[in-house]
Design an enzyme around this catalytic site. Structure first.
Site, PDB file in Angstrom:
ATOM      1  N   GLU A   1       5.216 -10.088  11.186  1.00 56.70           N
ATOM      2  CA  GLU A   1       5.233 -10.482  10.277  1.00 56.70           C
ATOM      3  C   GLU A   1       6.290 -11.710  10.075  1.00 56.70           C
ATOM      4  OE1 GLU A   1       5.529  -8.016   6.755  1.00 56.70           O
ATOM      5  OE2 GLU A   1       4.112  -6.416   7.631  1.00 56.70           O
TER       6      GLU A   1
ATOM      7  N   GLU B   1       7.428  -0.751   9.591  1.00 56.25           N
ATOM      8  CA  GLU B   1       8.707  -0.720   8.818  1.00 56.25           C
ATOM      9  C   GLU B   1       9.361   0.588   8.415  1.00 56.25           C
ATOM     10  OE1 GLU B   1       8.457  -5.325   7.188  1.00 56.25           O
ATOM     11  OE2 GLU B   1       8.717  -3.706   5.793  1.00 56.25           O
TER      12      GLU B   1
END
EC number: 3.2.1.21
Length: 452
Positions: free
Chosen positions: A361, A163
């Protein structure tokens, strides 16, 4: 249609969120150690000093993974555990911890998938500018290549970064994550240095013919224009502004990773708003173009969608505000919207060069309670079921989706929220460190059996 043969069912965690042992066995201080120890940064003053104590309980946690039946476990290595100062002096005890963990996984038939950077930069590197310092590219390279070369025979899937959006914008623009900086221009330097770091490591893996796959994980959020107001006609400028705001979340990261350039329209807008200067933009584009190398796979973290509409009084860098449609929400205040996962996967398939994708995720936080020694988290079961269905539908529509990792294996330290948000399919009593398998654990266990 069931999931394809060899589909990788897994679960994910991150070093700072679960390991604890923040200053044991020679580990150096990380930016998250520093940030959480400063008053006022984290809800209730929580910190990750102990977290789930995975550092001392990894054997128990691996045996739970084995019982769960996952084929792969995604975790991250703590840079400051290996290089306490960020570079130079290597901490053997830190490496021995990961030696043990990786061996336990392999012995139990679980494939280790390693994230090289999941936010816990050594504080010593932050002291010299951290991700905003161009030198970081070389420090990261030294660390990443040490780990890859050490484990390349046992670890076949590597993720350079988790991220970049959060590292850059939550850490350096909004300041709600470590290192707590609030400066958009600095955040854009961070974006760029992360991209160059990613390319450098991917290139080295390819040029040295290291027999592994390497990719990156991006948190992506499909953005929808709010058009459901009665008799309302959307103007071109509204559409364009919502689209540009979406590019800051998505294309700013996807484009360099998969196309070797930043979205020019977005950069032009930022120059126009005096948030970047044009010479800098030219240099950024040039450097990305020169260093670009295509990854082996793309990891996607998906949780929810974003619904936006035009509002020239928003006070944000775009004249946009967020809408909250009626519907089901998780404890994080995120709308449950599985269709968004499908839409996102199809959009990537249609907009970018073909690439294998992993959902690295996906999951939900709910207010879990222990009753009679069990945790009945039916809402999480429903959330997972709906997102598995969206993933299955995307595969049916030609998306090259190779695996899915639930976030998270275990309740853990949820960054600025401390221990108040539980994402795990295993419950942790933080007082005693007792692990309790939630209903979602048993649901996932059964689902994997039926879809492998």
């Amino acid at each position: 249609m069931s999931f394809p043969k060899g589909f990788l069912w897994g679960a994910a965690t991150a070093s700072y969120q679960i390991e604890g042992a923040w200053n044991e066995d020679g580990k150096g201080e990380s930016i998250w150690d520093r940030f959480t120890h400063q008053k006022g940064n984290i809800l209730y003053g929580h910190n990750g000093d102990v977290a789930c104590d995975h550092y001392h309980r990894h054997e128990e946690d691996v045996s739970l993974m084995k019982e769960l039946g996952i084929k792969a476990y995604r975790f991250s290595t703590a840079w400051a555990r290996i290089f306490p100062d960020g570079f130079g002096n290597i901490n053997q005890k830190g490496l021995e911890f990961y030696d043990k963990l990786i061996n336990e996984l392999v012995e139990n038939g679980i494939e280790p998938v390693v994230t090289l950077y999941h936010w816990d930069l050594p504080q010593k590197l932050q002291d010299i500018g951290g991700w905003a310092n161009p030198e970081i590219v070389n420090y990261y390279f030294e660390y990443a290549m040490l780990i890859i070369n050490r484990y390349k025979d046992k670890v076949k899937k590597w993720i350079t970064f988790n991220e970049p959006y959060c590292i850059a914008f939550l850490g350096h623009w909004h300041g709600i994550h470590a290192p707590g900086i609030k400066n958009f221009k600095v955040a854009m330097d961070v974006v760029h240095n992360i991209m160059l770091s990613h390319f450098k490591v991917v290139k080295a893996v390819k040029e040295n013919n290291i027999d592994v796959e390497i990719g990156i994980t991006l948190n992506l959020t499909p953005v929808y224009l709010q058009t459901e107001r009665l008799g309302y006609k959307v103007s071109e400028i509204e559409r364009e502004m919502v689209n540009l705001s979406s590019q800051l979340d998505n294309e700013l990261f996807l484009d360099p990773v998969l196309k070797g350039s930043y979205p020019q329209k977005l950069l032009d807008y930022l120059v126009q708003k005096d948030l970047l200067d044009s010479q800098k933009v030219n240099n950024m584009q040039q450097e990305v173009k020169e260093n670009f190398i295509f990854p082996d796979f793309l990891g996607i973290n998906y949780y929810t969608r974003s619904v936006r509409l035009y509002d020239e009084n928003s006070g944000w860098i775009f004249p946009i505000r967020w809408e909250h449609p009626a519907g089901e929400y998780t404890e994080m205040g995120w709308e449950v919207f599985p269709q968004g996962l499908f839409d996102l996967l199809i959009w990537i398939k249609e907009s970018y060069p073909q690439i294998p994708i992993y959902i690295t995720e996906n999951g939900a936080a709910y207010n879990d309670k222990v009753e009679d020694g069990r945790v009945h988290d039916q809402k999480r079961v429903e959330y997972l079921k709906q997102h598995f269905e969206a993933a299955r539908k995307a595969i049916k529509n030609g998306v090259d989706l190779r695996g899915y990792f639930v976030w998270s294996l275990i309740d853990n330290f949820e960054w600025a929220m401390g221990y108040t948000k539980r994402f795990g399919i295993i419950y942790v009593d933080y007082e005693t460190q007792k692990r309790i398998k939630k209903d979602s654990f048993y649901f996932y266990q059964q689902y994997i059996k039926e879809n492998s």
